[in-house]
Scaffold this active site. Structure first.
Site, mmCIF file in Angstrom:
data_model
loop_
_atom_site.group_PDB
_atom_site.id
_atom_site.type_symbol
_atom_site.label_atom_id
_atom_site.label_comp_id
_atom_site.label_asym_id
_atom_site.label_seq_id
_atom_site.Cartn_x
_atom_site.Cartn_y
_atom_site.Cartn_z
ATOM 1 N N LYS A 1 -6.664 1.945 3.260
ATOM 2 C CA LYS A 1 -7.203 1.049 2.224
ATOM 3 C C LYS A 1 -8.714 0.842 2.264
ATOM 4 O O LYS A 1 -9.293 0.353 1.282
ATOM 5 C CB LYS A 1 -6.541 -0.341 2.369
ATOM 6 C CG LYS A 1 -5.084 -0.362 2.021
ATOM 7 C CD LYS A 1 -4.885 -0.172 0.538
ATOM 8 C CE LYS A 1 -3.488 0.277 0.226
ATOM 9 N NZ LYS A 1 -3.410 1.231 -0.854
ATOM 10 N N TYR B 1 0.923 1.352 -1.205
ATOM 11 C CA TYR B 1 0.172 2.531 -0.770
ATOM 12 C C TYR B 1 -0.668 3.107 -1.927
ATOM 13 O O TYR B 1 -1.840 3.437 -1.741
ATOM 14 C CB TYR B 1 1.125 3.596 -0.217
ATOM 15 C CG TYR B 1 0.413 4.631 0.616
ATOM 16 C CD1 TYR B 1 0.144 4.400 1.967
ATOM 17 C CD2 TYR B 1 -0.030 5.829 0.051
ATOM 18 C CE1 TYR B 1 -0.541 5.333 2.735
ATOM 19 C CE2 TYR B 1 -0.717 6.759 0.806
ATOM 20 C CZ TYR B 1 -0.966 6.504 2.157
ATOM 21 O OH TYR B 1 -1.652 7.418 2.901
ATOM 22 N N PRO C 1 -6.795 1.500 9.837
ATOM 23 C CA PRO C 1 -6.718 2.625 8.898
ATOM 24 C C PRO C 1 -5.300 3.018 8.482
ATOM 25 O O PRO C 1 -5.131 3.855 7.590
ATOM 26 C CB PRO C 1 -7.375 3.777 9.672
ATOM 27 C CG PRO C 1 -7.257 3.402 11.116
ATOM 28 C CD PRO C 1 -7.270 1.907 11.172
ATOM 29 N N HIS D 1 -1.523 13.955 -4.239
ATOM 30 C CA HIS D 1 -0.268 13.863 -3.490
ATOM 31 C C HIS D 1 0.683 12.906 -4.208
ATOM 32 O O HIS D 1 0.268 11.842 -4.647
ATOM 33 C CB HIS D 1 -0.529 13.332 -2.075
ATOM 34 C CG HIS D 1 -1.096 14.361 -1.143
ATOM 35 N ND1 HIS D 1 -0.765 14.431 0.175
ATOM 36 C CD2 HIS D 1 -1.954 15.372 -1.365
ATOM 37 C CE1 HIS D 1 -1.408 15.449 0.745
ATOM 38 N NE2 HIS D 1 -2.150 16.028 -0.178
ATOM 39 N N TYR E 1 3.373 10.132 8.615
ATOM 40 C CA TYR E 1 3.166 8.990 9.508
ATOM 41 C C TYR E 1 4.329 9.005 10.491
ATOM 42 O O TYR E 1 5.471 8.764 10.100
ATOM 43 C CB TYR E 1 3.170 7.683 8.714
ATOM 44 C CG TYR E 1 1.929 7.463 7.868
ATOM 45 C CD1 TYR E 1 1.769 8.082 6.621
ATOM 46 C CD2 TYR E 1 0.914 6.612 8.303
ATOM 47 C CE1 TYR E 1 0.627 7.859 5.854
ATOM 48 C CE2 TYR E 1 -0.228 6.387 7.538
ATOM 49 C CZ TYR E 1 -0.362 7.010 6.318
ATOM 50 O OH TYR E 1 -1.492 6.786 5.566
HETATM 51 C C1 PHB Z 1 -7.274 10.539 6.767
HETATM 52 O O1 PHB Z 1 -6.942 11.553 6.155
HETATM 53 O O2 PHB Z 1 -8.338 10.474 7.399
HETATM 54 C C2 PHB Z 1 -6.358 9.360 6.756
HETATM 55 C C3 PHB Z 1 -5.196 9.400 6.022
HETATM 56 C C4 PHB Z 1 -4.348 8.319 6.009
HETATM 57 C C5 PHB Z 1 -4.663 7.187 6.742
HETATM 58 C C6 PHB Z 1 -5.828 7.136 7.479
HETATM 59 C C7 PHB Z 1 -6.688 8.224 7.481
HETATM 60 O O3 PHB Z 1 -3.805 6.133 6.747
#
Ligand code: PHB
Ligand code: APR
Length: 391
Positions: free
Chosen positions: A296, A384, A292, A72, A201
């Site tokens: 990280k 990130y 989460p 990505h 997000y």
């Molecule tokens: C996930 O794909 O499980 C995932 C992706 C981004 C995050 C947390 C979990 O910030």
């Protein structure tokens, strides 16, 4: 039993450490409480920083990751019913790869088993002794119920946040720093193609939501829920309805499908300092956890494992303690950067129970600034995609 490095826990931290030490010709034994099938199936997060991908590749365990991982180059912050893309690669020259943590775990278990190196599943009663001597021991009960002792040169505590290795630490000589959050994440895995090609997000008046994926056919989605929420109160229909409301944006259709798994994960930030007591060293979630939101957790576990493998390899080949002595400080610098970033992302995107309209306007202003200033967007992107590892 005797080994150089006894490793407690077969998550990313323990398995990467075991693999890197094996490449250095150093004997290890991995002890894991759960069954082989459980560990290979357990759904966890799925974002790998570029450094994590580079490390797995360089260590010879990147073939399936290269075939099935999804690179990505950007992500979306969604608010005000619109997407605001952060072009990660344009801003940093680096990318991330979406590949489930349990896929990384499977690849590493396969590599270990192919090498004929020991990994004992379904062990119980693990306890670590004599941390400050030069022969630390691990006692445990094996899968057949037989009590055993593993005598080591070093013990690596890679047994996650609820592990037991940390209890071998002298409490007077370690400090725990923590922060709780008044919410949790309800996560689902659904059999439906992702509704968008990148992660989203979403900040919404109803709370945070995240759109992620595992493959072209499997979507991973999360909802912010109160910390005491019960999963039984969330039917599949209720989950899809809430996701649709929170992810609503002009021109966006959420694709729903059969829910394959659902669970609730609490959110905390915790750091234990230092990460070493005598000859017992912690790595990954055993020493620190992050919420989460910054993606990280697994990357920190892999970074610790790399630093620890080098420190152990140096000591075992030259008797020089310099890298062991700096292990904790080296890791904690990266850990605290990730702690800050994960706390920041969490604070920016979630609704807090005691928020007032002033606070919400501050959050929106911060989000608008983040997506409209190249400096602010670059700061998010840099964090990130992660700090480079010295490979
Ligand atoms: C996930 O794909 O499980 C995932 C992706 C981004 C995050 C947390 C979990 O910030
Ligand atoms: N004895 C043996 N094994 C144990 C014990 C014990 N007493 N306690 C826990 N374990 C095992 C767990 O079953 C698990 O397989 O230790 C392993 C720890 O693995 P993880 O929890 O995956 O931790 P880590 O390797 O540090 O990876 C961190 O995992 O939880 C996610 O978000 C986190 O992505 C991050 C990653």
């Amino acid at each position: 039993m005797r080994t150089r490095v006894g490793i407690v826990g077969a998550g990313p931290a323990g398995l990467v450490l075991a693999h890197l030490l094996h490449l250095e010709g150093i004997d290890t034994v991995v002890l894991e409480r759960r069954s082989r099938e459980y560990v290979r199936r357990r759904t966890r997060a799925g974002v790998l920083e570029q450094s994590t991908v580079d490390l797995l590749r360089a260590a010879g365990v990147g073939a399936r990751l290269d075939r099935e991982g999804m690179p990505h180059h950007g992500l979306s912050l969604r608010f005000d019913r619109a997407d605001h893309r952060i072009p990660l690669t344009d801003l940093t020259g680096r990318s991330i790869t979406v590949y489930g943590q349990q896929e990384v775990v499977k690849d590493l278990i396969d590599a270990r088993e192919a090498a004929g190196a020991p990994i004992l599943f379904e062990v119980d009663d693990v306890a670590v002794h004599d941390a400050t001597t030069d022969r630390p021991r691990i006692t445990f009960t094996d899968a057949d119920g037989v009590a055993r002792t593993l005598v080591c040169d070093f013990v690596a505590g890679c047994d996650g946040f609820h592990g037991v290795t940390r209890s071998a630490f002298a409490p007077a000589r370690s400090e725990t720093y923590q922060r709780g959050y008044p919410f949790a994440w309800l996560g689902i895995l659904a059999r439906t193609p992702p509704s968008h090609h990148e992660l989203i997000y979403a900040y919404s008046p109803r709370g945070f939501a995240l759109h992620s994926m595992r493959s072209p056919e499997i979507t991973r989605l999360y909802l912010q829920v109160p910390s005491d929420e019960r999963i039984e109160d969330w039917s599949d229909d209720r989950i899809w309805d809430e996701l649709a409301l929170r992810l609503a944006a002009d021109g966006f259709d959420l694709r729903s499908g059969p829910v394959l798994e659902k669970s609730i994960t609490s959110m905390r930030s915790v750091v234990v300092e230092p990460m070493r007591h005598g000859r017992v060293l912690l790595a990954g979630d055993a020493a620190h956890i992050v919420p989460p939101t910054g993606a990280k957790g697994m990357n920190l576990a892999v970074a610790d494992a790399l630093v620890l493998s080098r420190a152990l390899a140096r000591y075992l080949s030259t008797r020089s303690t310099d890298l062991l002595d700096s292990y904790s400080d080296t890791c904690l610098r990266r850990v605290w950067r990730s702690e800050h970033f994960s706390w920041w992302m969490t604070s920016a995107l979630h609704r807090f129970p005691d928020d007032d309209p002033f606070q919400q306007r501050l959050q929106l202003s911060q989000l608008r600034y983040t997506v409209s200033s190249v400096a602010a967007a670059t700061s998010l992107a840099e964090n990130y995609v992660g700090l480079p590892l010295d490979l």
